[in-house]
Design a protein around this motif. Sequence first.
Motif, short mmCIF file in Angstrom:
data_model
loop_
_atom_site.label_atom_id
_atom_site.label_comp_id
_atom_site.label_asym_id
_atom_site.label_seq_id
_atom_site.Cartn_x
_atom_site.Cartn_y
_atom_site.Cartn_z
N SER A 83 -13.39 -4.30 -1.01
CA SER A 83 -12.33 -4.25 -2.00
C SER A 83 -12.78 -3.50 -3.25
O SER A 83 -13.94 -3.59 -3.66
CB SER A 83 -11.89 -5.66 -2.39
N GLY A 84 -11.86 -2.76 -3.86
CA GLY A 84 -12.11 -2.10 -5.12
C GLY A 84 -12.85 -0.78 -5.04
O GLY A 84 -13.24 -0.23 -6.06
N ASP B 89 -2.51 -3.45 -1.26
CA ASP B 89 -2.56 -2.61 -2.45
C ASP B 89 -3.55 -1.47 -2.36
O ASP B 89 -4.33 -1.22 -3.28
CB ASP B 89 -2.86 -3.51 -3.67
N CYS B 90 -3.54 -0.75 -1.24
CA CYS B 90 -4.41 0.41 -1.06
C CYS B 90 -3.60 1.69 -1.22
O CYS B 90 -2.38 1.69 -1.10
CB CYS B 90 -5.06 0.38 0.33
N SER C 126 0.85 -1.20 0.00
CA SER C 126 0.00 0.00 0.00
C SER C 126 0.88 1.24 0.00
O SER C 126 2.08 1.18 0.26
CB SER C 126 -0.94 0.00 1.21
N LYS D 268 -9.03 -4.88 -0.26
CA LYS D 268 -7.92 -4.73 -1.21
C LYS D 268 -8.24 -3.67 -2.27
O LYS D 268 -9.40 -3.46 -2.63
CB LYS D 268 -7.65 -6.06 -1.91
N HIS D 269 -7.20 -3.03 -2.78
CA HIS D 269 -7.30 -2.08 -3.90
C HIS D 269 -8.26 -0.94 -3.60
O HIS D 269 -9.07 -0.56 -4.44
CB HIS D 269 -7.73 -2.80 -5.18
#
Length: 199
Positions: free
Chosen positions: A185-186, A130-131, A109, A167-168
């Motif tokens: 997520s997303g 993965d932020c 991240s 995530k993300h």
Amino acid sequence: MIFSKKIKDNRIKYYMFGMKIFSYPLKTISFEKNKIKIHKNIKASIHIVGSDNIISVMEQKMCHNLSVFIHGNNNKIVIDSENHIDNLDIRIGNHFPINNSSIYISHKSWFGGLRIVLEEDNSKISISDDCVFSTDVLIRCGEYPHLIFEKKSGKYLASPTNLSIGKHVWCGEGAVLLTHSQIPSGCIVGTKAVVTKKF
């Protein structure tokens, strides 16, 4: 600035409009009573008041400014590997102790300017892989100093926090995530957004 804080003479002193409003002693870290494991490439500012706390920071891609403050016992902070940390400030407790709480930050991240404030016992904050956190992002869990009590019994009506970020996830500049926020997520949390529940 209306409020400010200074550490002087082994005390933390709080000021409002330049006048001291209260202070309390800052105890020195006792490595015998707390477990601290930080990779050699990490430069961090750490202050602990309490015992049986765990701080684990793995090797990062980049780490410019990491600050950790804990006042309480049996708390745990884990920052996994390969993050880009430009500015990350983590606080558990304040001038009162918080116990049995945890913060987990996963891999890969980017932290432009995130402040995490956890002021509730038995609470958990987790950030998945993965932020991206822009500048001036705040995660705040707990009602202090605006406590809410049941009128008849006088019982404090707090409940443990379980705040999670999937995530993300991308949090824009000035976003605020409060107690019980859940970001799947997303998702994108826009600039200056305030989140108080499941997104």
